[in-house]
Write an enzyme that holds these catalytic residues in place. Sequence first.
Site, PDB file in Angstrom:
ATOM      1  N   HIS A  36     129.436 -15.696  -2.936  1.00 22.89           N
ATOM      2  CA  HIS A  36     129.103 -14.303  -3.239  1.00 22.89           C
ATOM      3  C   HIS A  36     128.041 -14.306  -4.345  1.00 22.89           C
ATOM      4  O   HIS A  36     127.679 -15.393  -4.859  1.00 22.89           O
ATOM      5  CB  HIS A  36     130.360 -13.517  -3.610  1.00 22.89           C
ATOM      6  CG  HIS A  36     131.159 -14.141  -4.726  1.00 22.89           C
ATOM      7  ND1 HIS A  36     130.666 -14.298  -6.003  1.00 22.89           N
ATOM      8  CD2 HIS A  36     132.404 -14.668  -4.746  1.00 22.89           C
ATOM      9  CE1 HIS A  36     131.576 -14.863  -6.759  1.00 22.89           C
ATOM     10  NE2 HIS A  36     132.638 -15.117  -6.021  1.00 22.89           N
ATOM     11  N   GLY A  38     128.123 -14.002  -7.372  1.00 22.19           N
ATOM     12  CA  GLY A  38     128.512 -14.787  -8.550  1.00 22.19           C
ATOM     13  C   GLY A  38     128.072 -16.234  -8.387  1.00 22.19           C
ATOM     14  O   GLY A  38     127.460 -16.828  -9.284  1.00 22.19           O
ATOM     15  N   HIS A  39     128.360 -16.799  -7.197  1.00 24.13           N
ATOM     16  CA  HIS A  39     127.918 -18.180  -6.937  1.00 24.13           C
ATOM     17  C   HIS A  39     126.391 -18.247  -6.922  1.00 24.13           C
ATOM     18  O   HIS A  39     125.794 -19.203  -7.423  1.00 24.13           O
ATOM     19  CB  HIS A  39     128.407 -18.655  -5.558  1.00 24.13           C
ATOM     20  CG  HIS A  39     129.891 -18.754  -5.433  1.00 24.13           C
ATOM     21  ND1 HIS A  39     130.632 -17.865  -4.694  1.00 24.13           N
ATOM     22  CD2 HIS A  39     130.762 -19.653  -5.940  1.00 24.13           C
ATOM     23  CE1 HIS A  39     131.902 -18.216  -4.751  1.00 24.13           C
ATOM     24  NE2 HIS A  39     132.017 -19.283  -5.489  1.00 24.13           N
ATOM     25  N   GLN A  63     144.412 -27.724  -5.882  1.00 26.07           N
ATOM     26  CA  GLN A  63     144.441 -26.723  -6.938  1.00 26.07           C
ATOM     27  C   GLN A  63     145.123 -25.420  -6.525  1.00 26.07           C
ATOM     28  O   GLN A  63     145.112 -24.450  -7.269  1.00 26.07           O
ATOM     29  CB  GLN A  63     143.028 -26.457  -7.477  1.00 26.07           C
ATOM     30  CG  GLN A  63     142.104 -25.697  -6.538  1.00 26.07           C
ATOM     31  CD  GLN A  63     140.707 -25.600  -7.131  1.00 26.07           C
ATOM     32  OE1 GLN A  63     139.962 -26.576  -7.178  1.00 26.07           O
ATOM     33  NE2 GLN A  63     140.339 -24.426  -7.619  1.00 26.07           N
ATOM     34  N   GLY A 150     131.174 -20.708 -13.783  1.00 26.46           N
ATOM     35  CA  GLY A 150     131.175 -19.310 -14.215  1.00 26.46           C
ATOM     36  C   GLY A 150     132.221 -19.070 -15.296  1.00 26.46           C
ATOM     37  O   GLY A 150     133.243 -19.750 -15.360  1.00 26.46           O
ATOM     38  N   LYS A 151     131.945 -18.056 -16.126  1.00 27.40           N
ATOM     39  CA  LYS A 151     132.873 -17.734 -17.215  1.00 27.40           C
ATOM     40  C   LYS A 151     134.064 -16.916 -16.729  1.00 27.40           C
ATOM     41  O   LYS A 151     134.979 -16.654 -17.495  1.00 27.40           O
ATOM     42  CB  LYS A 151     132.138 -16.969 -18.321  1.00 27.40           C
ATOM     43  CG  LYS A 151     131.211 -17.833 -19.142  1.00 27.40           C
ATOM     44  CD  LYS A 151     130.729 -17.052 -20.348  1.00 27.40           C
ATOM     45  CE  LYS A 151     129.760 -17.870 -21.174  1.00 27.40           C
ATOM     46  NZ  LYS A 151     129.223 -17.074 -22.283  1.00 27.40           N
ATOM     47  N   LEU A 187     133.233 -10.355  -9.566  1.00 30.21           N
ATOM     48  CA  LEU A 187     133.164 -10.785  -8.171  1.00 30.21           C
ATOM     49  C   LEU A 187     134.049 -12.003  -7.952  1.00 30.21           C
ATOM     50  O   LEU A 187     134.108 -12.908  -8.777  1.00 30.21           O
ATOM     51  CB  LEU A 187     131.720 -11.098  -7.773  1.00 30.21           C
ATOM     52  CG  LEU A 187     130.750  -9.919  -7.823  1.00 30.21           C
ATOM     53  CD1 LEU A 187     129.421 -10.297  -7.158  1.00 30.21           C
ATOM     54  CD2 LEU A 187     131.318  -8.672  -7.150  1.00 30.21           C
ATOM     55  N   SER A 189     135.938 -14.351  -4.419  1.00 31.63           N
ATOM     56  CA  SER A 189     136.086 -14.467  -2.965  1.00 31.63           C
ATOM     57  C   SER A 189     137.337 -13.718  -2.487  1.00 31.63           C
ATOM     58  O   SER A 189     137.430 -13.332  -1.333  1.00 31.63           O
ATOM     59  CB  SER A 189     136.200 -15.935  -2.564  1.00 31.63           C
ATOM     60  OG  SER A 189     135.093 -16.631  -3.069  1.00 31.63           O
ATOM     61  N   ARG A 190     138.286 -13.503  -3.399  1.00 29.63           N
ATOM     62  CA  ARG A 190     139.524 -12.818  -3.005  1.00 29.63           C
ATOM     63  C   ARG A 190     139.345 -11.300  -2.878  1.00 29.63           C
ATOM     64  O   ARG A 190     140.208 -10.628  -2.318  1.00 29.63           O
ATOM     65  CB  ARG A 190     140.638 -13.116  -4.011  1.00 29.63           C
ATOM     66  CG  ARG A 190     141.119 -14.560  -3.957  1.00 29.63           C
ATOM     67  CD  ARG A 190     142.290 -14.794  -4.895  1.00 29.63           C
ATOM     68  NE  ARG A 190     142.784 -16.159  -4.787  1.00 29.63           N
ATOM     69  CZ  ARG A 190     142.319 -17.182  -5.485  1.00 29.63           C
ATOM     70  NH1 ARG A 190     141.318 -16.997  -6.333  1.00 29.63           N
ATOM     71  NH2 ARG A 190     142.816 -18.394  -5.330  1.00 29.63           N
TER      72      ARG A 190
HETATM   73  O1  PAF Z   1     135.830 -22.466  -9.421  1.00 26.37           O
HETATM   74  C1  PAF Z   1     135.974 -22.996  -8.305  1.00 26.37           C
HETATM   75  O2  PAF Z   1     135.495 -22.507  -7.290  1.00 26.37           O
HETATM   76  C2  PAF Z   1     136.802 -24.273  -8.204  1.00 26.37           C
HETATM   77  O3  PAF Z   1     137.857 -24.268  -9.101  1.00 26.37           O
HETATM   78  C3  PAF Z   1     135.956 -25.553  -8.356  1.00 26.37           C
HETATM   79  C4  PAF Z   1     135.349 -25.654  -9.728  1.00 26.37           C
HETATM   80  C5  PAF Z   1     134.876 -25.575  -7.308  1.00 26.37           C
HETATM   81  C6  PAF Z   1     136.831 -26.787  -8.156  1.00 26.37           C
HETATM   82  O4  PAF Z   1     137.388 -26.812  -6.891  1.00 26.37           O
END
Ligand code: PAF
Length: 287
Positions: A36, A38-39, A63, A150-151, A187, A189-190
């Site tokens: 999105h 943000g990325h 994770q 991102g922060k 922003l 993805s959820r």
């Molecule tokens: O922020 C994320 O999208 C994830 O935690 C990351 C840093 C890509 C690690 O999987």
Amino acid sequence: MQTIQTIAELIETLALWRRENSGRVLALVPTMGYLHPGHLSLLAAARHRADAVLVSLFVNPRQFNDPEDYRRYPIDLEQDTRLCRDAGVDFLFVPESQEMYPQDAPELQIDIPELTNRLEGLYRPGHMQGVLLICARLFALIRPDLAFFGKKDYQQLVLIQHLVSLLNFPLQIVGCETIRSERGLALSSRNVRLSEKALEHALLIRRSLLILEKEIHEGEKNAATLKEIGKDIMESGSLNRVEYISVASRDRLDELVNLTAGESILVSTAVFTDGVRLIDNIEVTVP
Ligand code: PAF
């Protein structure tokens, strides 16, 4: 843009790139895809600072503390590939799970308990350890000069900074500002899972963080009072359930009782809006 799926191809490609681009700067932007704006802001920052940009796209099973959240995590490889190409990305690394976590290998764990047993880490057991593990693997494999985070995931950023310093990765971590919708929602993805009505209620998250910032600037020093004010505002939206509000020091993330003048603090929160877990935070310097 070159799309790479295996570790063998990644190592070979980067060795060649390094041979032909000695002294040049390589940036890594780690992602879990479903990109999105943000990325895209991370990609733009990386493009600006580096000679080549590598994006990793891997939905890291380690994770996710909630298997249902993992199962429902949105994926759109075609769109992500197009967005990366348009953003001038040089390499897109999209490994299979088996590449990153070979089934027959002994399990590796990485933790910084002093920092993972807080905030998000308290509510998502194993999440931060999973992030540390995948980032350490990516840093070791790719050996980037810069990596962008991102922060919005502030604890993640702080942990990664400590990981890099504790393991002496020769790499600079760049923290980038949170990108928001026009109305202020961070922003994520959820967010695609939010209904129109839920979106309205989610706006209260940012609004209450701004009110807390104002309270601090106007002299409120008691963390418990601030948390109460924040919770009341957020939960005035009937679809919102606050999981936590934290008022913590910015570097070590320890919870504060009273704020001290000059202190750099982080007010952060996780809220379930109509069942979707959203996080946000604000950096404040105590006057
Ligand atoms: O922020 C994320 O999208 C994830 O935690 C990351 C840093 C890509 C690690 O999987």
